[in-house]
Design an enzyme around this catalytic site. Structure first.
Site, short mmCIF file in Angstrom:
data_model
loop_
_atom_site.label_atom_id
_atom_site.label_comp_id
_atom_site.label_asym_id
_atom_site.label_seq_id
_atom_site.Cartn_x
_atom_site.Cartn_y
_atom_site.Cartn_z
N LYS A 277 0.81 -1.22 0.00
CA LYS A 277 0.00 0.00 0.00
C LYS A 277 0.84 1.26 0.00
O LYS A 277 0.38 2.34 0.42
CB LYS A 277 -0.96 0.03 1.19
CG LYS A 277 -1.85 -1.19 1.32
CD LYS A 277 -2.59 -1.53 0.03
CE LYS A 277 -3.57 -0.47 -0.37
NZ LYS A 277 -4.25 -0.79 -1.66
N GLY B 124 2.49 2.23 -3.01
CA GLY B 124 2.52 2.72 -4.39
C GLY B 124 3.39 1.86 -5.29
O GLY B 124 3.84 2.32 -6.34
N ARG C 275 2.65 -0.85 -7.12
CA ARG C 275 2.07 -1.20 -8.43
C ARG C 275 2.18 -0.03 -9.40
O ARG C 275 2.53 -0.22 -10.56
CB ARG C 275 0.61 -1.63 -8.25
CG ARG C 275 -0.17 -1.82 -9.56
CD ARG C 275 0.48 -2.81 -10.50
NE ARG C 275 0.68 -4.12 -9.88
CZ ARG C 275 1.33 -5.11 -10.46
NH1 ARG C 275 1.87 -4.94 -11.66
NH2 ARG C 275 1.49 -6.27 -9.85
N ARG D 247 5.56 5.31 2.52
CA ARG D 247 4.45 6.25 2.64
C ARG D 247 4.22 6.50 4.13
O ARG D 247 4.57 5.67 4.97
CB ARG D 247 3.22 5.59 2.00
CG ARG D 247 1.95 6.37 1.96
CD ARG D 247 0.87 5.49 1.36
NE ARG D 247 -0.43 6.16 1.24
CZ ARG D 247 -1.54 5.53 0.88
NH1 ARG D 247 -1.51 4.24 0.61
NH2 ARG D 247 -2.68 6.20 0.80
N SER E 197 -5.00 2.66 4.78
CA SER E 197 -5.20 2.13 3.43
C SER E 197 -5.18 0.61 3.43
O SER E 197 -5.98 -0.04 2.75
CB SER E 197 -4.13 2.69 2.50
OG SER E 197 -4.30 2.21 1.20
N LYS F 169 -8.11 1.07 -6.59
CA LYS F 169 -7.37 2.25 -6.11
C LYS F 169 -8.32 3.43 -5.95
O LYS F 169 -9.27 3.59 -6.70
CB LYS F 169 -6.25 2.60 -7.09
CG LYS F 169 -5.23 1.49 -7.26
CD LYS F 169 -4.57 1.12 -5.97
CE LYS F 169 -3.54 0.04 -6.14
NZ LYS F 169 -2.93 -0.36 -4.87
N GLY F 170 -8.00 4.26 -4.95
CA GLY F 170 -8.82 5.44 -4.72
C GLY F 170 -10.08 5.16 -3.93
O GLY F 170 -11.03 5.94 -3.96
N PRO G 239 -12.57 5.22 -0.90
CA PRO G 239 -12.71 6.15 0.24
C PRO G 239 -12.36 5.42 1.54
O PRO G 239 -12.76 4.28 1.75
CB PRO G 239 -14.20 6.54 0.20
CG PRO G 239 -14.88 5.44 -0.57
CD PRO G 239 -13.87 4.95 -1.55
#
EC number: 2.8.2.-
Length: 385
Positions: free
Chosen positions: A142, A144, A146, A223, A231, A348-349, A351
């Site tokens: 989680k 980034g 990919r 991250r 996430s 992805k993205g 909420p």
């Protein structure tokens, strides 16, 4: 078709009158003549296809390179023509869970069911060599990873295994030869890569990778550990709606507010702890730490650092990206001949669920000393505090 003039065709006169034309048509060719005619057509067609490179590939099914079915939606038209090798898919058992990546069959190894575009003519491609990865994206989940891999696959000198092979954490007993056979074929000057984010938190992974090659370059996408944990939880919740609340998993008990470091979503964010394990086998110069936040806010800049680290020419640049306001992260611009741009997949993205602010603050306080230690070890301040 004009035939020869037969004797007596002018009515017995020795000479035909001036301007007089007498013609007869040949009778249709006999069956043997037809056979010869069609045989010549077939031979001509065969040689034509051989000269243009089709004869090797004619018996085989045409393949398109499949992208990972998990996160990204990049198609072949984004990639340079010579890089259209298929990635090995994951096998799935009867319960639908992931097994080991499918080992290439002998027929696949021999014939390489793949085509390469050369001057707009697809030709069979069996050249190149299967090599161990010279660079691996080892973490973090989680963070980034990919997106980074798919951005890199635009580069003509990068060949990457699309799925996560999990060799150094789950399937090491299958042996290095099995692992190498998973990799795509590469030409001289190309780099073989793979990404498995769980390597970074696997105790045995550094020694195993060093056994393969201690010169391997290692990329870690990091991250803010608090955002990363949320996430991570959100992804698990989407697969298991009955999951307990974030706070009940993150805290040992709500009264003391102690953080439960046995929960993987929390433990992964202890970057300094994991890095200490890796530095026992690899020098710091073999690592590149990529900011997951900057990969979103400035993908071209961060990709420039990655290409420099890998010794690649800076091919991936600003011209490849645009920011998708709806999803909240960069997408690859629409390539020529394509009807739409390519963005991260639906997973992805998502909420994030509402987490009590006091729980998030407890996590920030918990991670702060670990973050500072990581800044010192990596030589980079990621600004999470």
């Amino acid at each position: 078709m004009v035939g020869r003039r037969r004797r007596g065709s002018c009515g017995g006169r020795k000479k035909c009158a001036a301007g007089e034309i007498r013609v007869i048509l040949f009778s249709p060719p006999s069956p043997p003549s037809l056979s010869v005619f069609f045989t010549m057509v077939l031979i001509f067609t065969y040689f034509f296809y051989c000269l243009t490179g089709f004869c090797d590939s004619a018996p085989r099914a045409a393949y398109r390179q499949e992208t990972s079915d998990l996160d990204y939606d990049i198609l072949d038209d984004l990639r340079p023509p010579r890089r259209l090798f298929p990635d090995a898919p994951f096998q799935r058992n009867r319960t639908g869970s992931e097994d080991a990546p499918a080992e290439p069959s002998q027929n696949t190894l021999d014939s390489e069911k793949e085509t390469v575009q050369s001057n707009d003519i697809p030709v069979s491609n069996t050249f190149g060599t299967k090599r161990f990865p010279q660079a691996i994206i080892i973490g973090v989940k989680k963070g980034g990873t990919r997106a980074l891999l798919e951005f890199l696959r635009i580069h003509p000198d990068v060949r990457a295994f699309g799925a996560e092979p999990h060799f150094f954490d789950r399937f090491y007993d299958k042996g290095l030869e099995w692992y190498r056979n998973l990799m795509p074929r590469t030409l001289d000057g190309q780099i073989t890569m793979e990404k498995t984010p769980s390597y970074f938190v696997t105790k045995e992974a550094p020694s195993r990778i060093c056994t393969m090659n201690c010169q391997t370059k290692l990329i870690v996408v990091v991250r803010d550990p608090v955002t990363r944990a949320v996430s991570d939880y959100t992804q698990t919740l989407s697969k298991n709606p009955g999951l307990p609340s974030f706070q009940s998993l993150a805290l040992k008990n709500s009264s003391t507010g102690l953080i439960d470091t046995t929960w993987s979503a929390v433990r992964i964010g202890l970057y300094a702890k994991h890095l200490e394990n890796w530095l026992q086998y690899f020098p710091l110069s073999h690592f590149l730490f990529v900011s997951g936040e900057r990969l979103v806010s400035d993908p071209a800049g961060e990709m420039g650092r990655v290409q420099d680290f890998l010794g690649l020419k800076r091919v991936v640049s600003d011209k490849h990206f645009y920011f998708n306001q709806t999803k909240g992260f960069p997408c690859l611009k629409k390539p020529e001949g394509s009807s739409r741009p390519r963005c991260l997949g639906k997973s992805k993205g998502r909420p994030h669920p509402q987490i009590p602010s006091e729980v998030l603050q407890r996590l920030r306080d918990f991670y702060r000393p670990f973050n500072h230690r990581f800044y010192q070890m990596s030589g980079q301040d990621f600004g999470w505090d």
